[in-house]
Design an enzyme around this catalytic site. Structure first.
Site, PDB file in Angstrom:
ATOM      1  N   GLY A  10       0.821  -1.211   0.000  1.00  0.00           N
ATOM      2  CA  GLY A  10       0.000   0.000   0.000  1.00  0.00           C
ATOM      3  C   GLY A  10       0.849   1.252   0.000  1.00  0.00           C
ATOM      4  O   GLY A  10       0.569   2.200   0.737  1.00  0.00           O
ATOM      5  N   ALA A  11       1.873   1.272  -0.860  1.00  0.00           N
ATOM      6  CA  ALA A  11       2.873   2.341  -0.800  1.00  0.00           C
ATOM      7  C   ALA A  11       2.696   3.408  -1.867  1.00  0.00           C
ATOM      8  O   ALA A  11       3.594   4.228  -2.066  1.00  0.00           O
ATOM      9  CB  ALA A  11       4.282   1.739  -0.911  1.00  0.00           C
ATOM     10  N   SER A  13       0.305   5.733  -1.821  1.00  0.00           N
ATOM     11  CA  SER A  13      -0.304   6.938  -1.262  1.00  0.00           C
ATOM     12  C   SER A  13      -0.227   6.872   0.256  1.00  0.00           C
ATOM     13  O   SER A  13       0.112   5.833   0.833  1.00  0.00           O
ATOM     14  CB  SER A  13      -1.777   7.081  -1.699  1.00  0.00           C
ATOM     15  N   GLY A  14      -0.530   7.991   0.901  1.00  0.00           N
ATOM     16  CA  GLY A  14      -0.706   8.017   2.342  1.00  0.00           C
ATOM     17  C   GLY A  14       0.501   7.589   3.149  1.00  0.00           C
ATOM     18  O   GLY A  14       1.656   7.903   2.823  1.00  0.00           O
ATOM     19  N   GLY A  16       1.874   4.685   3.591  1.00  0.00           N
ATOM     20  CA  GLY A  16       2.813   3.815   2.908  1.00  0.00           C
ATOM     21  C   GLY A  16       3.784   4.563   2.028  1.00  0.00           C
ATOM     22  O   GLY A  16       4.990   4.280   2.023  1.00  0.00           O
ATOM     23  N   TYR A 166     -14.186  -2.774  10.278  1.00  0.00           N
ATOM     24  CA  TYR A 166     -12.863  -2.144  10.291  1.00  0.00           C
ATOM     25  C   TYR A 166     -12.207  -2.286  11.661  1.00  0.00           C
ATOM     26  O   TYR A 166     -11.041  -2.693  11.770  1.00  0.00           O
ATOM     27  CB  TYR A 166     -12.970  -0.669   9.912  1.00  0.00           C
TER      28      TYR A 166
END
Length: 296
Positions: A10-11, A13-14, A16, A166
């Site tokens: 998950g790199a 965006s955000g 990551g 979640y």
């Protein structure tokens, strides 16, 4: 600081992306994972330009598919001789109704729980080749807000809600990483640290979807002015992944305030074992051999 090979899921965006950027600044080799190849390649170019470190590679997989997680691990293992740090950062939130992946599992639990457990297990041999490997899994302060676990319905077919799915997925992944560490210890593997982190309330695009319930859209919109930066949110993960102070530590939970306490309201050894057993049932078909066992 020794140069490390670091895989970050998950790199693109955000948290990551920011963690990957920091690792490149530190001089490490970074493998960024994304689910969209074009976006991942663009981020690779951006990160190399921003940091002056071109030692950045790309792997692509949709973590809603456990078969794709297995292919991701196979591609990494076929390319690199070892892995020093695995950062299980990828996570997601879905809509107000129960949704199944193509493989028949609830989407939130698949991406936030089953995928990091499976990827960690598939990369153990590569992590063992490191002088001292690390598994860092990003959880959330929401792990304390999912309510009572339904251990006879872990994938929430009969008890689903947006917040419950979640929150419980982020609680269960903490328990699963504890069980993973116990499994490693039982196998005589003491050279891999297993820890969790949380970013606090950071401004990311997590769960940005038209499927998000209206009430939650309003809650998130109201909270934005009080959220911290992505840079601040990434600090716990960066610390857990590369700080010399963390080497040799496991079962820790790092947040913006440093080492923090996990909510143990619903934890028992039996509950932890139930989650681990379900994870092994789900990921077992994607492992190269019989799924491991671990006692809580």
């Amino acid at each position: 600081m020794d140069k490390k090979i670091i895989l970050v899921t998950g790199a693109t965006s955000g948290i990551g992306r920011e963690a990957a950027r920091a690792f490149l600044v530190q001089g490490h080799t970074v493998v960024i994972h994304g689910r969209n190849r074009d976006k991942a390649l663009n981020v690779r170019r951006e990160l190399a330009a921003e940091t002056g470190n071109g030692d950045v590679d790309v792997l692509v997989a949709d973590l809603e598919s456990l078969a794709a997680v297995r292919r991701l691990a196979e591609e990494f293992n076929g390319t690199y001789d070892q892995l020093d740090v695995l950062v299980n950062n990828a996570g997601n939130q879905y809509g107000g109704t129960w949704q199944a992946t193509a493989e028949g599992h609830e989407k939130t639990m698949t991406v936030n729980l089953f995928a990091p457990v499976l990827l960690s297990l598939l990369l153990i041999d590569s992590l063992k080749k490191s002088r001292h490997g690390r598994i860092v899994t990003v959880s959330s302060a929401s792990h304390a807000q999912g309510g009572r676990p339904y251990l006879d319905d872990i994938e929430l077919k009969d008890h689903y809600s947006y917040t419950r799915a979640y929150g419980l997925s982020k609680l269960y992944v903490i328990w699963a990483m504890r069980s993973l560490r116990k499994h490693l210890t039982g196998q005589g593997i003491g050279s891999i640290d297993v820890n969790c982190t949380h970013p606090g309330m950071a401004r990311t695009n997590l769960g940005e979807s038209d499927q998000r319930p209206l009430l939650m859209k309003l809650v998130f919109a109201a909270a934005v002015p009080f959220m911290s930066s992505v840079e601040k949110g990434a600090e716990p993960t960066i610390h857990a992944a590369t700080s010399p102070e963390v080497e040799g530590l496991s079962d820790r939970y790092f947040g913006p305030k440093g080492q923090e306490r996990v909510s143990e309201r619903h934890h028992t050894p039996a509950n932890e074992q139930a989650v681990w057993a379900h994870c092994m049932k789900v990921v077992g078909p994607y492992l190269p051999s019989e799924p491991p066992t671990a006692s809580a």
